[in-house]
Design a protein around this motif. Structure first.
Motif, short mmCIF file in Angstrom:
data_model
loop_
_atom_site.label_atom_id
_atom_site.label_comp_id
_atom_site.label_asym_id
_atom_site.label_seq_id
_atom_site.Cartn_x
_atom_site.Cartn_y
_atom_site.Cartn_z
N ARG A 1 0.83 -1.20 0.01
CA ARG A 1 0.00 0.03 0.01
C ARG A 1 0.87 1.28 -0.06
NH1 ARG A 1 -3.80 1.36 -2.25
NH2 ARG A 1 -4.82 -0.26 -1.41
N ARG B 1 0.51 4.41 -2.54
CA ARG B 1 0.06 5.51 -1.93
C ARG B 1 1.21 6.76 -2.65
NH1 ARG B 1 -0.13 4.43 2.98
NH2 ARG B 1 1.76 5.28 3.58
N LYS C 1 1.31 7.49 -6.55
CA LYS C 1 0.20 7.98 -7.01
C LYS C 1 0.14 9.42 -7.57
CE LYS C 1 -5.05 8.32 -6.63
NZ LYS C 1 -6.13 7.97 -5.73
N TYR D 1 1.15 0.41 -11.59
CA TYR D 1 -0.35 0.24 -11.31
C TYR D 1 -1.04 -0.86 -12.12
CZ TYR D 1 -1.63 3.93 -7.57
OH TYR D 1 -1.80 4.80 -6.60
N ALA E 1 -1.63 -2.99 -9.06
CA ALA E 1 -2.64 -2.48 -8.19
C ALA E 1 -3.81 -3.41 -8.28
CB ALA E 1 -3.05 -1.13 -8.63
N GLU F 1 -8.57 -0.28 -8.60
CA GLU F 1 -7.60 1.21 -8.23
C GLU F 1 -7.05 1.47 -9.65
OE1 GLU F 1 -5.34 1.33 -4.94
OE2 GLU F 1 -6.67 0.07 -3.70
N VAL G 1 -7.23 5.10 -12.11
CA VAL G 1 -6.77 6.46 -12.05
C VAL G 1 -5.61 6.72 -13.08
CG1 VAL G 1 -7.21 6.31 -9.44
CG2 VAL G 1 -4.83 5.48 -10.26
#
Length: 1108
Positions: free
Chosen positions: A309, A313, A316, A334, A338, A342, A345
């Motif tokens: 995580r 985080r 991003k 990602y 991910a 998610e 994005v």
């Protein structure tokens, strides 16, 4: 012409003539141009005493390089200025040297000692530039020097120099892969660095040298995640790509439950399975479903690892980066790491990049095309962003078509097909062909629009453009295979096109369709074969093969009408130039026309030719590309590129997450620092930062503000260090809530080598405390030195404050003399110049008489040395026995005149800086040789020759000896010249062994220790060896070493140690050699010399002498 006038002439010349600037460039190749002299002017300016002229010359030379002109012939003139005191000139000289050091290796090697001095310059930019130049000289002989330079730079106070050290690591690895283990140690040290400037560069070095060593990342993973936002852009790209691979090995797949559902819930699972309805099969299926359900139930409570995580985080925010490569790197991270919910994005960020240059668009669209195959819904809201503009290049148009086709579904197909209708009218033929293929793919993927697409494509068959018609035919052929019985009219229509269409692929497609579905068009098919038989010899190979197939199929279904035609076509093919067509004709004849010789296969000819063929599936060319890491060159090329690291599969079970926990080592909790702070509140900047933060990180911002700032680059370095620390503390504020004292304890990362050094420091501290003669101030300064030695930093940092230097000098003068322990290998290995208090200081003005060393215990030390009673002169110390002779001129080449030479090891009278070379001339010819002398001497820069006096007459059968002096300038470059007689000239050269460039120096044991202590670090080379069986006693060692090099023996109190000393003849650089013998013939050779090229070569010679 003076330098200033030359400069003014140049400036005037360039401004007065209204021509482009490059027309005046000396490298522009104008042979008849007056500007051809310009290089001479630049050389004159570089030789000037004025820094302003040198600076102007260097600016113009660098400008030439920037324009792509060749300035390599200025190398000798430029390299001389590397020692210039003007910082601006020096910087530009290093810029030039980095560009040409690899091409002009020999000349660069001559200046290597200057580069080594540059590594200790107070200015961090000069230190970094010197290391950059050193690593640009691609010669294996200086690998040890580069290694030592990188190790020292890795411990430099300046983050910029440490960054340069990281850049030098891949260069050294490519030059000598055997250094990998040592380089990994340096990488491990630099990975623990907490400055953002170093992070990207060291990860790049890690990726180049040891990408498989994931264990090095564990302790630094969280730090890299937190620093990521502040690292420079290209560093971010490298770190993100590396962390993607790391995460795939350390964390579980966040989409594991969804993938299990997809696999277990699909109804198409038994498509290729058996069609039987046996109870056993049903039982097996039930069992499998139950097992999958159980596995799903077990895996259901997926909880994402906090470190996983943390990575998602912290990356991003970088989707908003201005650098397209950073955005692309985060997008691939990602996509690969991910959870599905998610990943969306990244779509907006990638669509934003489509407004960039066409090159960026091309790479982004390649990756988007791959993503849309698996995650179609992600880009559906941005469908209109992929509409094609008339200004787009063809490659971009085709990629956008690919994306639109992948995004097509029942809801948006009508919009997309309307777009495609517009695209077909384009003037770009390749684009139109790709559009027709896209329509075909939409028709196969979405059944509802198949008929609409087919009708539209049939209308295109009447298009004026032949390429459009041809592509339509190929696509229609694929679509018709799905429902041929419904579309016999289309097949008839296409058969009529054979007269007009000339594109081979389209003609072949029509013939295949007619042959495959000849039963639907029984009247037209034979007529088409008749027409094709006429033009058979003029057709392309692909069309000929389809004519043969058509003839075979018609022969099998309608032999009455086509038997003769088929035989005619087969006869034509039998003598075709292409062997594929001849083979096919022979094969078909045997298969369809049964004879006595034909085998059993002819019975099944109809089944072979007219078997039902599955309809082709029109798939995206990007379907299987996602096994390459997105954003990589391999993904772009769809082929594995050199140096590509495979993206690992997700692990079945999560590896131990505790490996990423950074534990606080016990020794950092030592209260010595607190005690020091209590005793003395204000400490000098250098010792405080070194003691607390270590070599691989900048000091705490508190210590920067409290400590006094250094002169020059020191203050600049402290500023950059404090900024990086503040940014780091800001990024880690979520996790760290301890007070400031605890935070300082956590600052220093654990490393094995440092813990060893610290333990040595502790031992030395105890030894000193046991001596009652020291005052409090002395013990305090000793502790300072211990903290410095913990950081393994070199003492000779020019940026030290004067007060600190004075303090260290005072400590050295007060320290009592005690012999350093020699048996501890570890201590020897980790020794740095800050440990000088372990060495005996040299006795000041008083000179110890020689007799005091000639005690009975040292008689054995002096075996093999011819000592005179009165004075120990260098000539007396030289080893006894004949000197090795080398052939200069063979008697056959010299027509009866032969010349041999040897290095006499005697001082050369006319010039002490020259090596004496004794030459013996022998005349074995029948006639006398006259006027023997030297002409046309060709030397490298800096070398000199003192010729021997001309020999007027050398009678036949006689020999004569002459002595000449050569200043080799402390290099092993050959001296080339012509040896002349009254009638002939012979080209000869003298190349010295490195050991003959020395002259012996006598010194006491204390003087030897003192000088050795000043030549540590980069100036020391240590090698382990096994002595030759005949070289196990002291006498043999002395003979071998002094035979290999012109050195004198230094007395020594230990019978296990032999010491030798000398100086280079030309430059007077000190050369110290130590041979320590151990059990079973093992030994250690240590050489100290400030000229490392000389040192490296001499070590090889001495090793060879001792081991062979």
């Amino acid at each position: 012409m003076s330098a200033s006038s030359a400069f003014n002439d140049e400036k005037g010349g360039s401004s007065s003539v209204g021509e482009p600037e490059y027309g005046h460039d000396p490298a522009s190749g104008g042979i008849f141009s007056s500007d051809y002299k310009r290089h001479d002017d630049l050389k004159e300016m570089l030789d000037s005493n004025k820094d302003s002229l040198k600076l102007e010359a260097m600016k113009r030379i660098v400008a030439m390089i920037a324009r792509g002109k060749n300035a390599s012939d200025l190398f000798p003139a430029v390299v001389k200025n590397v020692a210039c005191k003007n910082i601006e000139v020096k910087k530009l000289v290093y810029v030039y040297l980095v560009r040409y050091a690899e091409e002009q290796q020999d000349l660069a090697l001559l200046s290597i000692s200057t580069f080594q001095r540059g590594l200790k310059d107070p200015n961090q930019l000069i230190r970094a530039s010197a290391l950059r130049v050193l690593s640009s000289i691609r010669v294996t002989i200086i690998v040890p020097i580069m290694m030592l330079a990188i190790k020292e730079a890795a411990s430099d106070m300046s983050p910029y120099v440490r960054k340069t050290a990281a850049h030098a690591i891949p260069k050294l690895y490519s030059l000598d892969p055997e250094q990998k283990d040592q380089l990994i140690e340096v990488i491990e040290k630099l990975l623990a660095d907490k400055t953002t400037l170093v992070a990207g560069s060291v990860v790049m070095a890690f990726e180049e040298v040891c990408p498989e060593r994931i264990d090095l990342i564990h302790k630094n993973y969280r730090k890299l995640c937190n620093l990521l936002i502040d690292v420079e852009e290209w560093g971010q790209v490298v770190i993100i790509n590396m962390l993607t691979r790391y995460a795939r090995t350390q964390f579980l797949n966040p989409n594991i439950n969804e993938s299990l559902l997809e696999e277990g819930g699909g109804g198409d699972k038994t498509f290729y399975g058996s069609d039987g309805n046996d109870d056993d099969d049903e039982d097996d299926e039930d069992k499998e479903k139950k097992a999958e359900a159980a596995a799903l139930a077990k895996r259901k409570p997926y909880v994402m690892d906090p470190d996983h995580r943390l990575l998602l985080r912290n990356t991003k925010p970088l989707l908003q980066s201005r650098n397209a490569a950073v955005v692309m790197a985060v997008a691939q991270l990602y996509f690969h790491l991910a959870p599905k919910a998610e990943v969306g994005v990244i779509a907006k960020a990638l669509v934003r990049l489509l407004r960039s240059h066409s090159e960026v668009q091309y790479v982004v669209l390649q990756n988007v095309a791959t993503m849309t195959i698996k995650r179609r819904g992600m880009f559906e809201p941005y469908l209109k962003s992929f509409y094609i503009r008339s200004t787009d290049p063809t490659q971009i148009k085709i990629l956008k078509l690919e994306v639109l086709t992948n995004l097509a579904n029942e809801t948006n197909i009508s919009t997309i097909l309307r777009e495609f209708q517009t695209y077909i009218k384009s003037m770009d033929k390749d684009f139109v062909a790709a559009t027709i293929q896209a329509i075909g793919r939409c028709a196969t993927n979405i059944g509802e629009v198949r008929d609409t697409c087919l009708n539209g494509l049939v209308q295109l068959l009447s298009n004026r453009d032949e390429l459009v018609v041809a592509e339509s035919v190929v696509v229609i052929k694929k679509l018709l295979q799905m429902q041929p019985e419904k579309h016999s009219d289309i097949i008839k229509h296409m058969a009529k096109l054979t007269d007009n269409i000339q594109v081979p692929m389209a003609r072949a497609s029509i013939l295949w369709l007619i042959g495959e579905y000849c039963e639907h068009v029984p009247k037209i098919a034979p007529d088409v074969l008749r027409k094709m038989a006429k033009s058979f010899t003029n057709e392309e190979d692909i069309v000929k093969l389809q004519i043969l197939n058509l003839a075979a199929k018609l022969y099998l279904t309608n032999s009455k009408q086509t038997k003769l035609l088929t035989q005619y076509v087969l006869n034509l093919a039998k003598y075709d130039q292409n062997y594929d067509i001849r083979d096919r004709a022979r094969f078909i004849r045997q298969l369809i026309v049964p004879t006595e010789k034909s085998g059993a296969l002819s019975k099944y000819a109809k089944k072979l030719f007219l078997a039902l063929k599955p309809a082709p599936v029109l798939e995206s060319p990007f379907k299987d590309r996602d096994h390459f890491q997105l954003g990589s060159l391999s993904h772009l090329l769809n082929a594995k590129a050199g140096g590509y690291q495979e993206l690992p599969d997700w692990p079945e079970a999560a590896p131990d997450p505790s490996v990423r926990n950074v534990e606080v080592p016990e020794w950092t909790k030592c209260s010595s620092r607190e005690k020091r702070k209590e005793k003395k509140v204000e400490k000098p900047f250098y010792s405080d930062s070194e003691g607390e933060s270590g070599p691989t990180e900048s000091a705490d911002s508190e210590s920067y503000s409290s400590g006094g700032s250094d002169s020059g680059s020191g203050s600049a370095e402290s500023g950059s260090g404090s900024e990086s620390e503040e940014s780091e503390e800001a990024s880690e504020s979520e996790e760290e809530e301890e007070d400031k004292t605890k935070k300082k304890e956590f600052k220093k990362p654990v490393r094995e080598s440092e813990s060893e050094q610290s333990s040595e420091g502790e031992d030395r501290k105890r030894t000193r405390k046991s001596k009652q003669q020291k005052s409090d101030s002395e013990s305090e300064s000793d502790e300072d030195e211990d903290s410095d030695s913990d950081s393994s930093q070199s003492e000779s940092e020019d940026s030290e404050s004067e007060a600190e230097v004075k303090k260290k000098k005072a400590v050295q003068s007060k320290a009592p003399s005690k012999p350093g322990t020699k048996d501890s290998k570890k201590e020897k290995k980790e020794m740095s110049l800050l440990d000088l208090d372990d060495f005996e200081p040299a006795p000041s003005p008083q000179v110890t008489p020689v007799n005091s060393f000639l005690s009975s215990s040292l008689v054995t030390d002096l075996e093999g040395l011819s000592l005179s009673d009165n004075v120990l002169s260098p000539t007396a110390i030289s080893p006894s026995g004949a000197q090795k002779s080398y052939e200069l001129l063979h008697r056959i080449t010299g027509e009866g005149l032969s010349v041999e030479y040897c290095f006499s090891r005697q001082p050369f009278g006319p010039d002490a800086n020259m090596v004496a070379v004794q030459m013996q001339f022998a005349n074995s010819a029948a006639v006398d040789a006259k006027n023997l002398h030297i002409e046309d001497v060709k030397l490298q820069s800096g070398m000199r020759v003192k010729e021997f006096q001309e020999i007027e007459l050398l009678p036949a059968g006689e020999t004569v000896t002459a002595v000449m002096g050569i200043d080799f300038c402390d290099s092993t470059q050959a001296a080339n010249f012509q040896l002349c007689t009254h009638s002939r000239k012979f080209f000869v050269s003298i190349q010295p062994p490195v050991g003959e460039l020395m002259k012996p120096v006598f010194m006491t044991e204390n003087e030897f220790k003192k000088e050795q202590g000043q030549l540590m670090g980069m100036n020391e080379i240590t090698e382990k060896l096994t002595l030759d069986a005949k070289c196990r006693n002291e006498h043999a060692i002395v003979q071998r070493v002094t035979g290999a090099a012109n050195l004198s023996r230094v007395p020594c109190g230990s019978d296990k140690e032999c010491r030798f000393a000398g100086r280079t003849v030309s430059g007077g650089s000190l050369v110290l050699v130590t041979v320590i013998t151990k059990e079973d013939g093992a030994a250690q050779l240590t050489l100290n010399c400030d000229k490392m090229v000389i040192g490296t070569m001499l070590v090889k010679d001495v090793l060879m002498a001792l081991t062979q």
